[in-house]
Design a protein around this motif. Structure first.
Motif, PDB file in Angstrom:
ATOM      1  N   THR A  25       0.766  -1.758  -0.476  1.00 47.57           N
ATOM      2  CA  THR A  25      -0.142  -0.089   0.357  1.00 47.57           C
ATOM      3  C   THR A  25       0.835   1.715  -0.276  1.00 47.57           C
ATOM      4  N   VAL A  26       2.268   1.648   0.755  1.00 46.23           N
ATOM      5  CA  VAL A  26       2.091   2.311   0.838  1.00 46.23           C
ATOM      6  C   VAL A  26       3.058   3.160  -0.292  1.00 46.23           C
ATOM      7  N   LEU A  27       3.763   1.512  -1.032  1.00 48.01           N
ATOM      8  CA  LEU A  27       4.660   2.001  -2.251  1.00 48.01           C
ATOM      9  C   LEU A  27       3.432   2.613  -3.251  1.00 48.01           C
ATOM     10  N   SER A  28       2.108   2.152  -3.454  1.00 50.60           N
ATOM     11  CA  SER A  28       0.982   2.265  -3.781  1.00 50.60           C
ATOM     12  C   SER A  28       0.404   4.150  -3.956  1.00 50.60           C
ATOM     13  N   GLU A  29       0.382   3.873  -3.047  1.00 55.92           N
ATOM     14  CA  GLU A  29      -0.332   5.046  -2.149  1.00 55.92           C
ATOM     15  C   GLU A  29       0.309   6.506  -2.759  1.00 55.92           C
ATOM     16  N   SER A  30       1.139   6.757  -3.514  1.00 56.27           N
ATOM     17  CA  SER A  30       0.573   8.397  -4.006  1.00 56.27           C
ATOM     18  C   SER A  30      -0.106   8.036  -6.002  1.00 56.27           C
ATOM     19  N   ASP A  41     -12.728   9.927   0.446  1.00 54.98           N
ATOM     20  CA  ASP A  41     -12.361  10.537   1.367  1.00 54.98           C
ATOM     21  C   ASP A  41     -12.065   9.596   1.786  1.00 54.98           C
ATOM     22  N   THR A  42     -10.135   9.064   1.342  1.00 54.54           N
ATOM     23  CA  THR A  42      -9.390   7.887   1.908  1.00 54.54           C
ATOM     24  C   THR A  42      -8.721   8.705   3.525  1.00 54.54           C
ATOM     25  N   HIS A  43      -8.582   7.746   4.143  1.00 57.72           N
ATOM     26  CA  HIS A  43      -7.059   7.428   5.567  1.00 57.72           C
ATOM     27  C   HIS A  43      -6.723   6.264   4.972  1.00 57.72           C
ATOM     28  N   VAL A  44      -5.381   6.271   4.938  1.00 62.23           N
ATOM     29  CA  VAL A  44      -4.888   5.577   4.674  1.00 62.23           C
ATOM     30  C   VAL A  44      -3.727   5.516   5.712  1.00 62.23           C
ATOM     31  N   HIS A  45      -3.504   4.264   6.324  1.00 65.31           N
ATOM     32  CA  HIS A  45      -2.571   3.933   7.660  1.00 65.31           C
ATOM     33  C   HIS A  45      -1.916   3.029   7.344  1.00 65.31           C
ATOM     34  N   ASP A 151       6.032  -1.119 -11.406  1.00 66.04           N
ATOM     35  CA  ASP A 151       5.984   0.087 -11.279  1.00 66.04           C
ATOM     36  C   ASP A 151       4.743   0.183 -11.687  1.00 66.04           C
ATOM     37  N   ALA A 152       4.415  -0.752 -13.026  1.00 65.30           N
ATOM     38  CA  ALA A 152       3.790  -1.673 -13.824  1.00 65.30           C
ATOM     39  C   ALA A 152       2.367  -2.007 -12.587  1.00 65.30           C
ATOM     40  N   GLY A 153       2.837  -3.191 -11.286  1.00 64.48           N
ATOM     41  CA  GLY A 153       2.082  -3.576 -10.957  1.00 64.48           C
ATOM     42  C   GLY A 153       1.882  -2.556  -9.329  1.00 64.48           C
ATOM     43  N   ARG A 154       2.421  -1.906  -8.524  1.00 67.29           N
ATOM     44  CA  ARG A 154       2.061  -0.434  -8.415  1.00 67.29           C
ATOM     45  C   ARG A 154       1.284   0.756  -8.998  1.00 67.29           C
ATOM     46  N   VAL A 155       1.142   0.214 -10.262  1.00 64.15           N
ATOM     47  CA  VAL A 155       0.067   1.124 -11.281  1.00 64.15           C
ATOM     48  C   VAL A 155      -0.759   0.314 -10.953  1.00 64.15           C
ATOM     49  N   ALA A 156      -1.193  -0.802 -10.750  1.00 64.71           N
ATOM     50  CA  ALA A 156      -2.481  -1.642 -10.674  1.00 64.71           C
ATOM     51  C   ALA A 156      -3.199  -1.559  -9.501  1.00 64.71           C
ATOM     52  N   TYR A 157      -1.683  -2.205  -8.608  1.00 61.63           N
ATOM     53  CA  TYR A 157      -2.475  -2.171  -7.213  1.00 61.63           C
ATOM     54  C   TYR A 157      -3.386  -1.149  -6.961  1.00 61.63           C
ATOM     55  N   ALA A 158      -2.621   0.475  -6.771  1.00 64.67           N
ATOM     56  CA  ALA A 158      -3.231   1.471  -6.942  1.00 64.67           C
ATOM     57  C   ALA A 158      -4.780   1.207  -7.053  1.00 64.67           C
TER      58      ALA A 158
END
Length: 169
Positions: A25-30, A41-45, A151-158
């Motif tokens: 999640t951290v790596l896909s959060e941006s 409205d998201t609160h990410v922990h 990178d592509a996986g992080r985009v898909a995860y987001a």
């Protein structure tokens, strides 16, 4: 006499969701915020190495009724499914929960997913997004450690996290 302009109606508040996650999640959060902030409205922990026991007390005290539990990979290598059974028995049934089933990049995660599935099946307020199936269709998303994503996986995860955030009514 000219008609006075009508006031613009106030925009409806965005649905509120809390995402609890780990390094994935951290790596896909941006990217997630880029694509989702106008709709939810998201609160990410989230933090690297997180597992459900790290978040459980905070989740149970969270007033948000839409939760995404983007967890499980680290749990598989630690305490396994037992904390998940205890957690789902403690969380109110009024909370809508989405669980992205973790990518099975190791035998431990395969076993964990199999052990958690019967517990989740008994809770009608829990929705599953089969991230494992999605990721297996795209080996180019998987990093060399079989845990983290390219990178592509992080985009898909987001993208998947946004789908999860919008799943609950």
């Amino acid at each position: 006499m000219a008609n006075a302009p009508r006031p613009t109606p106030a925009a409806a508040p965005l649905p509120e969701v809390a995402i609890y996650g780990d390094s994935l999640t951290v790596l896909s959060e941006s990217r997630y915020h880029e694509i989702a902030d106008s709709e939810v409205d998201t609160h990410v922990h989230a933090f690297a190495g997180a597992s459900l026991p790290d978040h459980a007390k905070i989740i149970l005290a969270d007033s948000v009724n839409r939760l995404v539990l983007a967890l499980g990979t680290n749990d598989a290598h630690r305490q396994g499914a037992q904390p998940w059974r205890d957690f789902f028995n403690a969380v109110p049934a009024t909370k809508c929960i989405v669980w992205p089933k973790p990518y099975e990049g190791s035998n431990e995660v395969r076993i964990f997913n199999a052990q958690v599935a019967p517990t989740i099946a008994t809770h009608t307020n829990v929705h599953i997004i089969d991230w494992d199936d999605q990721a297996k269709l795209h080996p180019e998303w998987i990093g060399p450690d079989h845990v983290h994503y390219t990178d592509a996986g992080r985009v898909a995860y987001a993208d998947m996290l946004k789908q999860a955030a919008l799943t609950c009514p």
